[in-house]
Design a protein around this motif. Sequence first.
Motif, PDB file in Angstrom:
ATOM      1  N   SER A 117      46.232  52.768  35.357  1.00 13.37           N
ATOM      2  CA  SER A 117      47.284  53.746  35.137  1.00 13.37           C
ATOM      3  C   SER A 117      46.697  54.980  34.460  1.00 13.37           C
ATOM      4  O   SER A 117      45.578  54.941  33.934  1.00 13.37           O
ATOM      5  CB  SER A 117      48.382  53.147  34.243  1.00 13.37           C
ATOM      6  OG  SER A 117      47.871  52.912  32.938  1.00 13.37           O
ATOM      7  N   ASP A 118      47.458  56.073  34.487  1.00 14.10           N
ATOM      8  CA  ASP A 118      46.974  57.288  33.815  1.00 14.10           C
ATOM      9  C   ASP A 118      46.707  57.021  32.333  1.00 14.10           C
ATOM     10  O   ASP A 118      45.692  57.473  31.779  1.00 14.10           O
ATOM     11  CB  ASP A 118      48.021  58.408  33.944  1.00 14.10           C
ATOM     12  CG  ASP A 118      48.130  58.925  35.371  1.00 14.10           C
ATOM     13  OD1 ASP A 118      47.231  58.608  36.186  1.00 14.10           O
ATOM     14  OD2 ASP A 118      49.109  59.634  35.668  1.00 14.10           O
ATOM     15  N   GLU A 119      47.604  56.255  31.696  1.00 13.80           N
ATOM     16  CA  GLU A 119      47.443  55.975  30.266  1.00 13.80           C
ATOM     17  C   GLU A 119      46.184  55.146  30.000  1.00 13.80           C
ATOM     18  O   GLU A 119      45.403  55.454  29.092  1.00 13.80           O
ATOM     19  CB  GLU A 119      48.676  55.239  29.738  1.00 13.80           C
ATOM     20  CG  GLU A 119      48.604  54.944  28.250  1.00 13.80           C
ATOM     21  CD  GLU A 119      49.825  54.198  27.753  1.00 13.80           C
ATOM     22  OE1 GLU A 119      49.909  53.968  26.527  1.00 13.80           O
ATOM     23  OE2 GLU A 119      50.681  53.829  28.590  1.00 13.80           O
ATOM     24  N   ASN A 120      45.981  54.111  30.821  1.00 11.28           N
ATOM     25  CA  ASN A 120      44.799  53.272  30.617  1.00 11.28           C
ATOM     26  C   ASN A 120      43.515  54.024  30.943  1.00 11.28           C
ATOM     27  O   ASN A 120      42.474  53.783  30.321  1.00 11.28           O
ATOM     28  CB  ASN A 120      44.890  52.007  31.470  1.00 11.28           C
ATOM     29  CG  ASN A 120      45.770  50.946  30.842  1.00 11.28           C
ATOM     30  OD1 ASN A 120      46.111  51.035  29.672  1.00 11.28           O
ATOM     31  ND2 ASN A 120      46.144  49.943  31.623  1.00 11.28           N
ATOM     32  N   PHE A 121      43.581  54.931  31.909  1.00 10.50           N
ATOM     33  CA  PHE A 121      42.399  55.726  32.243  1.00 10.50           C
ATOM     34  C   PHE A 121      42.003  56.598  31.054  1.00 10.50           C
ATOM     35  O   PHE A 121      40.820  56.689  30.703  1.00 10.50           O
ATOM     36  CB  PHE A 121      42.676  56.591  33.476  1.00 10.50           C
ATOM     37  CG  PHE A 121      41.496  57.414  33.915  1.00 10.50           C
ATOM     38  CD1 PHE A 121      40.440  56.838  34.597  1.00 10.50           C
ATOM     39  CD2 PHE A 121      41.433  58.781  33.629  1.00 10.50           C
ATOM     40  CE1 PHE A 121      39.340  57.595  34.998  1.00 10.50           C
ATOM     41  CE2 PHE A 121      40.347  59.542  34.023  1.00 10.50           C
ATOM     42  CZ  PHE A 121      39.301  58.948  34.712  1.00 10.50           C
ATOM     43  N   ASP A 122      42.984  57.223  30.410  1.00  7.44           N
ATOM     44  CA  ASP A 122      42.686  58.044  29.230  1.00  7.44           C
ATOM     45  C   ASP A 122      42.119  57.186  28.103  1.00  7.44           C
ATOM     46  O   ASP A 122      41.202  57.599  27.381  1.00  7.44           O
ATOM     47  CB  ASP A 122      43.954  58.770  28.759  1.00  7.44           C
ATOM     48  CG  ASP A 122      44.366  59.892  29.702  1.00  7.44           C
ATOM     49  OD1 ASP A 122      43.487  60.390  30.441  1.00  7.44           O
ATOM     50  OD2 ASP A 122      45.562  60.255  29.709  1.00  7.44           O
ATOM     51  N   LYS A 123      42.672  55.981  27.963  1.00  8.65           N
ATOM     52  CA  LYS A 123      42.152  55.072  26.937  1.00  8.65           C
ATOM     53  C   LYS A 123      40.716  54.649  27.257  1.00  8.65           C
ATOM     54  O   LYS A 123      39.905  54.452  26.340  1.00  8.65           O
ATOM     55  CB  LYS A 123      43.046  53.844  26.819  1.00  8.65           C
ATOM     56  CG  LYS A 123      44.402  54.124  26.192  1.00  8.65           C
ATOM     57  CD  LYS A 123      45.223  52.840  26.109  1.00  8.65           C
ATOM     58  CE  LYS A 123      46.562  53.086  25.425  1.00  8.65           C
ATOM     59  NZ  LYS A 123      47.378  51.843  25.372  1.00  8.65           N
ATOM     60  N   LEU A 124      40.417  54.500  28.539  1.00  5.81           N
ATOM     61  CA  LEU A 124      39.047  54.144  28.933  1.00  5.81           C
ATOM     62  C   LEU A 124      38.074  55.242  28.523  1.00  5.81           C
ATOM     63  O   LEU A 124      36.999  54.955  27.980  1.00  5.81           O
ATOM     64  CB  LEU A 124      38.971  53.906  30.441  1.00  5.81           C
ATOM     65  CG  LEU A 124      37.553  53.704  30.992  1.00  5.81           C
ATOM     66  CD1 LEU A 124      36.944  52.406  30.457  1.00  5.81           C
ATOM     67  CD2 LEU A 124      37.539  53.722  32.515  1.00  5.81           C
ATOM     68  N   LEU A 125      38.436  56.489  28.795  1.00  8.62           N
ATOM     69  CA  LEU A 125      37.551  57.588  28.412  1.00  8.62           C
ATOM     70  C   LEU A 125      37.293  57.582  26.903  1.00  8.62           C
ATOM     71  O   LEU A 125      36.157  57.780  26.458  1.00  8.62           O
ATOM     72  CB  LEU A 125      38.159  58.926  28.847  1.00  8.62           C
ATOM     73  CG  LEU A 125      38.340  59.143  30.358  1.00  8.62           C
ATOM     74  CD1 LEU A 125      38.933  60.523  30.624  1.00  8.62           C
ATOM     75  CD2 LEU A 125      37.024  58.996  31.088  1.00  8.62           C
TER      76      LEU A 125
ATOM     77  N   ALA B 275      42.731  43.627  29.475  1.00  5.61           N
ATOM     78  CA  ALA B 275      42.685  45.036  29.055  1.00  5.61           C
ATOM     79  C   ALA B 275      43.696  45.871  29.838  1.00  5.61           C
ATOM     80  O   ALA B 275      44.414  46.702  29.265  1.00  5.61           O
ATOM     81  CB  ALA B 275      41.281  45.580  29.249  1.00  5.61           C
ATOM     82  N   LEU B 276      43.763  45.649  31.139  1.00  2.52           N
ATOM     83  CA  LEU B 276      44.662  46.449  31.972  1.00  2.52           C
ATOM     84  C   LEU B 276      46.120  46.097  31.740  1.00  2.52           C
ATOM     85  O   LEU B 276      47.000  46.963  31.815  1.00  2.52           O
ATOM     86  CB  LEU B 276      44.299  46.260  33.445  1.00  2.52           C
ATOM     87  CG  LEU B 276      42.941  46.840  33.862  1.00  2.52           C
ATOM     88  CD1 LEU B 276      42.584  46.421  35.271  1.00  2.52           C
ATOM     89  CD2 LEU B 276      42.943  48.365  33.742  1.00  2.52           C
ATOM     90  N   GLU B 277      46.399  44.840  31.449  1.00  4.18           N
ATOM     91  CA  GLU B 277      47.790  44.421  31.251  1.00  4.18           C
ATOM     92  C   GLU B 277      48.314  44.829  29.875  1.00  4.18           C
ATOM     93  O   GLU B 277      49.484  45.192  29.737  1.00  4.18           O
ATOM     94  CB  GLU B 277      47.912  42.909  31.430  1.00  4.18           C
ATOM     95  CG  GLU B 277      47.783  42.469  32.885  1.00  4.18           C
ATOM     96  CD  GLU B 277      48.027  40.979  33.061  1.00  4.18           C
ATOM     97  OE1 GLU B 277      47.928  40.239  32.064  1.00  4.18           O
ATOM     98  OE2 GLU B 277      48.318  40.575  34.203  1.00  4.18           O
TER      99      GLU B 277
ATOM    100  N   ILE C 121      42.268  48.750  25.844  1.00  3.93           N
ATOM    101  CA  ILE C 121      40.992  48.970  26.535  1.00  3.93           C
ATOM    102  C   ILE C 121      39.820  48.914  25.560  1.00  3.93           C
ATOM    103  O   ILE C 121      38.861  48.173  25.756  1.00  3.93           O
ATOM    104  CB  ILE C 121      41.006  50.323  27.276  1.00  3.93           C
ATOM    105  CG1 ILE C 121      42.236  50.440  28.184  1.00  3.93           C
ATOM    106  CG2 ILE C 121      39.717  50.480  28.077  1.00  3.93           C
ATOM    107  CD1 ILE C 121      42.342  49.371  29.245  1.00  3.93           C
ATOM    108  N   ALA C 122      39.878  49.676  24.481  1.00  3.00           N
ATOM    109  CA  ALA C 122      38.769  49.711  23.520  1.00  3.00           C
ATOM    110  C   ALA C 122      38.622  48.379  22.794  1.00  3.00           C
ATOM    111  O   ALA C 122      37.515  47.869  22.613  1.00  3.00           O
ATOM    112  CB  ALA C 122      38.984  50.842  22.520  1.00  3.00           C
TER     113      ALA C 122
END
Length: 518
Positions: free
Chosen positions: A55-63, A139-141, A145-146
Amino acid sequence: MRLTSLIARQAGAAALLLAACTQTQPVQEVPVAAEIAPVVTGAFYEEAGVEQVWSDENFDKLLAALKGLSSHGLNPEDYNLDTLEAVRGDAAERDRLATAAWLMAASHLLQGKLDPVSIEANWTIPARQDDIAARLESALETGEIAATLDALAPQQPIYQLMRTELAAQEAMEQEPIAAVEDGPALKPGMTGPRVAALRARLVQLGLLEDGAESDVFDEATKTAVETLQADQGLDIDGVAGASTLRALNRGTAERIAQLRVNLERWRWLPDTLGRRHLRANIAAFEVTAFEDGVAQRTHLLIVGKPYRRTPVFSDEIEYIIFNPWWETPDSLARADKLPMFQKDPGAVARLGFQVLDRAGNVVDPAGIDWNALKASTFPYRLRQAPGPLNALGQVKIMFPNPHNVYLHDTPSRGLFAEQQRAFSSGCLRTQFPIDLAKWLLAETPGWDSAAVDAAVDSGKETRADLAARVPVHILYLTTVSDGAGGVRYLDDIYDRDAAVLAALDAPPAPVAEAELAR
């Protein structure tokens, strides 16, 4: 397709990635996420369609999580942050790259960025294992993420202590240090520009009063050097030799580098090294006995000389011999004992050596013309009888290995008074080894403290087999706990840190699809 099914398929990609990231290869060829992504995740997404798992939110958290990898001593740029930012608007490509970047970060935190065998050729300690697919699903659910990535890193207190120290060092102002140039040892009474630089650095460290400039190595300078040596665990002689100069020149950047190197070394180690085990740290000159994760006792060590380095490896202690004969390794018989006996033939009998021919027959040393022998064709075996001059002392702790390295006593016990104890031919000479033997035999029936004492007092060679083998791990760690909530920076006596640091800093190289397909 359900997320759990997607993640299950992702496990195959994870396995490929983990193998690619930890395969035995030159360390500078560690693959980069952007290059691996199309290969290891391509098949999965072809079968799964373009369904988006990030998701957009998880992608930002990944960065943010990838940027946070610097807290583990890793370089966030290795995970292709720029490309991830650039593909934000391409959902399918973004998903592929995000998945590959997460998997690579997970593998590096779990087992290290580098293959330890590429650094330590004798490495035998098994890598840590985890279900990366399940971790990614979680992590995704949950969106953690971190936290999910951090949970894959070692959880030992020393690892977390070094992360805290790394953050503190990175927060410090990078003050230029008044470095002292390499050169001959600086001693009391000497003068010159290197002495002036030495004094300036001691002033900078707060060890010498800031007064008039001087290029004289005076008594105050000697006292300041001794204070530094005591703090750093160096030989306290007031002379600024190579080890002391390295300690003097260690600034914030050097501390950061040393912490990063040792964080990586800890990622190579499993979560548990054994319910009861020994952990010998070459760089610290000590061995510690652990039980249920708690240090029980620590013994000082004498380790191999820089040109006869003690190897890094793991094994299991099987038995202990009291009052051992010393079967002199052939290499030492040729390199050390033959020259000794050529200078002093009487040393053979005086030191309790027995000479045998290659058939095992005892030979009278008085009938040997030692000066006629050559090291390259030395025809004898040497054995030293038990006794006060025996090179192994009263006990040797055995874990048979191809390096012929083990823990043992020594008749040269005065050497334990030295701070830096790299004096052996590779084995680990141990202070108070009888006490250590008693700890190792504590769970072996028939070998209580009194039985050990009786075996030693007999003067006869006696073997005690452990009821259960005890793992022994010979490590090389140059940052350790100081026992008071801080970190001690040890001298890199074998110059091993540089290779790890260079590999950590090297930009990952592309990996061909054919290599990953193997």
